[in-house]
Design a protein around this motif. Sequence first.
Motif, mmCIF file in Angstrom:
data_model
loop_
_atom_site.group_PDB
_atom_site.id
_atom_site.type_symbol
_atom_site.label_atom_id
_atom_site.label_comp_id
_atom_site.label_asym_id
_atom_site.label_seq_id
_atom_site.Cartn_x
_atom_site.Cartn_y
_atom_site.Cartn_z
ATOM 1 N N ILE A 5 19.738 24.261 41.963
ATOM 2 C CA ILE A 5 20.345 23.036 42.492
ATOM 3 C C ILE A 5 19.250 21.980 42.568
ATOM 4 N N ILE A 6 19.520 20.790 42.055
ATOM 5 C CA ILE A 6 18.567 19.695 42.140
ATOM 6 C C ILE A 6 19.185 18.556 42.936
ATOM 7 N N LYS A 7 18.399 17.987 43.850
ATOM 8 C CA LYS A 7 18.884 16.894 44.687
ATOM 9 C C LYS A 7 17.724 15.968 45.027
ATOM 10 N N GLY A 8 18.019 14.854 45.656
ATOM 11 C CA GLY A 8 16.992 13.909 46.076
ATOM 12 C C GLY A 8 16.908 13.831 47.584
ATOM 13 N N SER A 9 15.739 13.482 48.089
ATOM 14 C CA SER A 9 15.573 13.342 49.528
ATOM 15 C C SER A 9 15.857 11.900 49.959
ATOM 16 N N GLY A 10 16.084 11.725 51.244
ATOM 17 C CA GLY A 10 16.360 10.391 51.756
ATOM 18 C C GLY A 10 17.827 10.037 51.665
ATOM 19 N N GLU A 11 18.141 8.814 52.086
ATOM 20 C CA GLU A 11 19.531 8.395 52.195
ATOM 21 C C GLU A 11 20.013 7.513 51.051
ATOM 22 N N LYS A 12 19.134 7.141 50.122
ATOM 23 C CA LYS A 12 19.522 6.138 49.138
ATOM 24 C C LYS A 12 19.718 6.656 47.725
ATOM 25 N N ALA A 13 18.888 7.592 47.307
ATOM 26 C CA ALA A 13 18.853 7.894 45.877
ATOM 27 C C ALA A 13 18.795 9.383 45.582
ATOM 28 N N PHE A 14 19.441 9.766 44.493
ATOM 29 C CA PHE A 14 19.147 11.049 43.842
ATOM 30 C C PHE A 14 17.829 10.880 43.087
ATOM 31 N N CYS A 15 17.818 9.973 42.127
ATOM 32 C CA CYS A 15 16.603 9.634 41.394
ATOM 33 C C CYS A 15 16.873 8.333 40.649
ATOM 34 N N ALA A 16 16.104 7.306 40.984
ATOM 35 C CA ALA A 16 16.363 5.961 40.448
ATOM 36 C C ALA A 16 15.730 5.734 39.089
ATOM 37 N N LYS B 268 18.438 32.112 44.199
ATOM 38 C CA LYS B 268 18.721 30.725 43.845
ATOM 39 C C LYS B 268 17.589 29.812 44.324
ATOM 40 N N PHE B 269 17.436 28.676 43.648
ATOM 41 C CA PHE B 269 16.400 27.716 44.016
ATOM 42 C C PHE B 269 17.004 26.326 44.199
ATOM 43 N N VAL B 270 16.472 25.643 45.195
ATOM 44 C CA VAL B 270 16.816 24.238 45.418
ATOM 45 C C VAL B 270 15.579 23.408 45.121
ATOM 46 N N LEU B 271 15.717 22.500 44.179
ATOM 47 C CA LEU B 271 14.629 21.618 43.771
ATOM 48 C C LEU B 271 14.928 20.238 44.349
#
Length: 363
Positions: A58-69, A19-22
């Motif tokens: 699995i795709i996710k965003g870093s940080g505390e605010k956004a997945f992808c704005a 599996k991969f996490v992007l």
Amino acid sequence: MFSPHTSGEDVLFDQVGDKFVLTLNRPKALNALDLSMIKKINPLLKKWHEEKNVKMIIIKGSGEKAFCAGGDIRAVSGAKSVQNNIQQDFFKEEYKLNYGIGTSKIPWVALIDGITMGGGVGVSVHGHFRVATERTLFAMPETAIGLIPDVGGGYFLPRLPNHIGTFLALTGFRLKGRNVFTAGIATHFVEHAKIKDLERDLLNVKDANLLNTKEVLNYYHDRCSIEKDKPYILAEHLGLIKHAFSDYDISGIVQKLKNDSSDWCNTQLQTLNKMSPTSLKVTCEQLRHGSTKDLRDVLVMEYRIVQRIMQGSDFYEGVRSVIIDKDMKPVWNPKTLDEVSDEFVQSHFEPFKDGDDIHLEPF
């Protein structure tokens, strides 16, 4: 837990078994997609599909605010003044990514925990699973910057129930938390505090496929009580939305809202009055055509539309007003809906004289 596969400053790829996490990794820019990121993602996704040994992404965003704005609109807008092909290349590569996700047979799980707009919608909504949390903020705000709700918006928005897709596309209305699930955009709702546990259990699934991936997601969704008793934000307006936004006709929509004259309708009218008249009319046609097309044809259509928009002025004026100067006082050209001719709207949909130069294929 993770064994690094490929990494870069703006996007990270981590392998856990098969599996991969992007991870979209531009937290200061709310993980907005730029051409560099997309060019790193596309070849790897193609490789994983060709090798047929990847069982989940699995795709996710870093940080505390956004997945992808969204997409890096500032860069696309600024490209007008320089001699490069970013306005073609960005949308070509982005739409290739959207189509690849939409046709992928590998389970695609988007953890849309935070702001999810524009380009962030494109890399999540076409996949198999979208997991919202109480921190999710969904919107397609493109008409406010002279653009259209692209990235396949012409495909998924008309297919949302009660014509809320047309409402969301034209007004840029923001859905938060569990409302994103109730509206039919997210497939699951899980509290933010459980997202790391969910990711761990997904990565531990043996012989991953769509069925057992869904079983894990259902387990967390069924046990999430946050906002369960909170009323759906659009519940009391669904009948009106279904009535007013059903015909893909902005003039008719405006008239129906005026006829109702409730405070809510007046608020929507005020919002529509701020949007690019050209964008509103073109978006209605985009959704009308998209309601009967498959994803590939929708993305080809949207590429034609966006390239015609790049030749006009409203997009640059919208970016100036909303993103650069932030005065929120765009000067649209044409200024009113009545000044936007049907012929001008239809010109956005015409094939290019030399043929379409965007080629979309499954990964």
